[in-house]
Design a protein around this motif. Structure first.
Motif, PDB file in Angstrom:
ATOM      1  N   ASN A 196      55.429  65.132  46.136  1.00 13.90           N
ATOM      2  CA  ASN A 196      56.443  66.020  46.731  1.00 13.90           C
ATOM      3  C   ASN A 196      57.849  65.483  46.505  1.00 13.90           C
ATOM      4  O   ASN A 196      58.765  65.775  47.281  1.00 13.90           O
ATOM      5  N   ALA A 197      58.020  64.724  45.448  1.00 14.15           N
ATOM      6  CA  ALA A 197      59.309  64.092  45.182  1.00 14.15           C
ATOM      7  C   ALA A 197      60.395  65.124  44.903  1.00 14.15           C
ATOM      8  O   ALA A 197      60.119  66.200  44.352  1.00 14.15           O
ATOM      9  N   ASP A 198      61.629  64.781  45.299  1.00 11.50           N
ATOM     10  CA  ASP A 198      62.779  65.605  44.906  1.00 11.50           C
ATOM     11  C   ASP A 198      63.646  64.884  43.877  1.00 11.50           C
ATOM     12  O   ASP A 198      64.666  65.406  43.433  1.00 11.50           O
ATOM     13  N   SER A 199      63.211  63.675  43.461  1.00 17.49           N
ATOM     14  CA  SER A 199      63.978  62.891  42.497  1.00 17.49           C
ATOM     15  C   SER A 199      63.089  61.776  41.968  1.00 17.49           C
ATOM     16  O   SER A 199      62.067  61.422  42.572  1.00 17.49           O
ATOM     17  N   ALA A 217      60.831  64.510  29.467  1.00 13.30           N
ATOM     18  CA  ALA A 217      61.587  65.712  29.097  1.00 13.30           C
ATOM     19  C   ALA A 217      60.671  66.811  28.574  1.00 13.30           C
ATOM     20  O   ALA A 217      60.943  68.008  28.775  1.00 13.30           O
ATOM     21  N   SER A 218      59.593  66.414  27.901  1.00 15.99           N
ATOM     22  CA  SER A 218      58.683  67.420  27.334  1.00 15.99           C
ATOM     23  C   SER A 218      57.572  67.828  28.298  1.00 15.99           C
ATOM     24  O   SER A 218      56.758  68.693  27.978  1.00 15.99           O
ATOM     25  N   SER A 219      57.548  67.197  29.482  1.00 15.47           N
ATOM     26  CA  SER A 219      56.445  67.447  30.419  1.00 15.47           C
ATOM     27  C   SER A 219      56.616  68.711  31.253  1.00 15.47           C
ATOM     28  O   SER A 219      55.661  69.203  31.843  1.00 15.47           O
ATOM     29  N   GLY A 220      57.854  69.198  31.334  1.00 17.45           N
ATOM     30  CA  GLY A 220      58.124  70.346  32.182  1.00 17.45           C
ATOM     31  C   GLY A 220      58.443  69.981  33.617  1.00 17.45           C
ATOM     32  O   GLY A 220      58.827  70.851  34.410  1.00 17.45           O
ATOM     33  N   VAL A 221      58.322  68.699  33.986  1.00 17.31           N
ATOM     34  CA  VAL A 221      58.738  68.253  35.313  1.00 17.31           C
ATOM     35  C   VAL A 221      60.269  68.303  35.366  1.00 17.31           C
ATOM     36  O   VAL A 221      60.941  67.730  34.514  1.00 17.31           O
ATOM     37  N   ASP A 222      60.791  68.981  36.356  1.00 20.23           N
ATOM     38  CA  ASP A 222      62.233  69.257  36.364  1.00 20.23           C
ATOM     39  C   ASP A 222      62.915  68.624  37.567  1.00 20.23           C
ATOM     40  O   ASP A 222      63.741  69.247  38.229  1.00 20.23           O
ATOM     41  N   LEU A 223      62.576  67.388  37.855  1.00 18.84           N
ATOM     42  CA  LEU A 223      63.212  66.679  38.952  1.00 18.84           C
ATOM     43  C   LEU A 223      64.365  65.835  38.419  1.00 18.84           C
ATOM     44  O   LEU A 223      64.266  65.264  37.327  1.00 18.84           O
ATOM     45  N   PRO A 224      65.469  65.726  39.148  1.00 17.31           N
ATOM     46  CA  PRO A 224      66.576  64.896  38.680  1.00 17.31           C
ATOM     47  C   PRO A 224      66.175  63.431  38.588  1.00 17.31           C
ATOM     48  O   PRO A 224      65.410  62.929  39.414  1.00 17.31           O
TER      49      PRO A 224
END
Length: 368
Positions: A196-199, A217-224
């Motif tokens: 449940n990370a936000d970063s 970057a290629s994984s689709g995970v879009d967390l800062p």
């Protein structure tokens, strides 16, 4: 490999042993430290400083063998160059116990900053936790509340997560120690995705960071992502490419710090080597200039006098004003930087201050 500078003084000549990583996955870091160091020696115009350079191959046993050779056979006065903290822990206590000076241009393990400090050990870069502490402080200001954190399982990796947690006021969605030298991060990225990370905060220097960032970057995970400069520095960014754009990272140096010494360093490094300097190059340059400042005013054979000259740090740093704390580690400002693209070159720009005049958490434990 031996290099000698170009003018002399009334004091005894100084022989420097540089043990650094010049081959393998971490070679770019050692090459930058070497090149920054030797640029300062060249610019000083001194002939009384001899530098013997050896490749540790990022292997502790090789580093120990080279250190023994330099102390016993080469008869060096000062050692420098080590990038990796596990190698520093294998070398520094032994050489300082034998009366040699060690000037670290990079590795700053906590064990050498506190109770394990030594009066002949000086770190010109940082204590390992520092940039990670600054990353934690930045994460707070950015509003992050639940970070997933990861680093390699070696001394600097442990210091990294300790430093981040010391200043980050939010919760942890996960905490992982990866294998040193690891290149496949599919399992770790899957855990980040499921959390449940936000970063995300990570410390993965050299080739490890290149691999992680590209896969992330290629994984689709879009967390800062927030991290220290080590995975977003000049030599690494070109390999990472657009995957790093916009990432905020922390550093005590950047090429846009506006002072005469830094401006001249950036231009002269580009002219000498045909590339932009990295954080590591700036640290090598500052380490050499610290040494030069001590050589100019004291005799290395007079250990007490030479130590006082090093403590005075009477040189112009690329960072601006430079001073040591009581444990011979820097007290310095650490900046937040953002990865940008200038023309075809990926680089960093300073966007703010993360920590100002920051010391380390271990200084009070150090007793010389």
């Amino acid at each position: 490999m031996t290099a000698t500078a170009l003018t002399s003084s009334a004091f005894a000549d100084v022989k420097v042993g540089m043990i650094t990583t010049l081959s393998g996955g971490g070679a770019g870091l050692g090459i930058d430290v070497r090149d920054g160091f030797m640029l300062a020696i060249k610019q000083s115009g001194r002939t009384d400083i001899e530098v013997v350079i050896e490749d540790d191959q990022r292997k502790p046993d090789i580093a120990v063998q080279l250190a023994d050779k330099m102390v016993q056979s080469e008869k060096v006065d000062v050692l420098t160059g080590i990038i990796w903290s596990n190698l520093a822990m294998a070398v520094v206590p032994s050489v300082t116990a034998q009366g040699k000076f060690y000037l670290s241009p990079n590795a700053g393990p906590s064990a050498l900053a506190g109770a394990g400090c030594h009066k002949n050990y000086f770190n010109v870069a940082w204590q390992n936790d520092n940039l990670h502490e600054a990353a934690g402080a930045y994460a707070n200001s950015a509003g992050h509340k639940n970070s997933f954190i990861l680093a390699p399982n070696y001394p600097a990796g442990k210091d990294a997560l300790t430093g981040y947690k010391r200043f980050f006021s939010g919760d942890l969605a996960g905490e992982i120690f990866t294998k040193l030298g690891q290149t496949d991060y599919a399992a770790e990225i899957a855990q980040i995705r499921a959390s449940n990370a936000d970063s995300v905060f990570f410390f993965l220097p050299g080739g490890m960071g290149i691999s992680f960032l590209k896969q992330y970057a290629s994984s689709g995970v879009d967390l800062p992502v927030v991290g220290p400069a080590f995975s977003f520095d000049q030599g690494i960014l070109q390999a990472v490419g657009s995957a790093a754009l916009g990432v905020v990272n922390t550093s005590q140096w950047n090429k846009d710090i506006d002072n005469p010494t830094n401006n001249a360093f950036v231009e002269s490094f580009k002219a000498e080597y045909g590339r932009l300097p990295s954080l590591y190059a700036s640290q090598g340059f500052d380490t050499a200039n610290l040494l030069i400042s001590a050589v100019a005013t004291s005799d290395v054979k007079d250990a007490d006098s030479f130590r006082k000259a090093l403590e005075a740090a009477n040189f112009d740093s690329t960072r601006g004003d430079f001073k040591f704390g009581s444990n011979h580690h820097p007290v310095q400002t650490i900046y937040a930087r953002k990865v940008i693209k200038e023309g075809d070159i990926f680089t960093n720009m300073i966007i703010g201050t993360a920590l100002e005049n920051h010391s380390d958490a271990y200084a009070t434990e150090c007793k010389f």
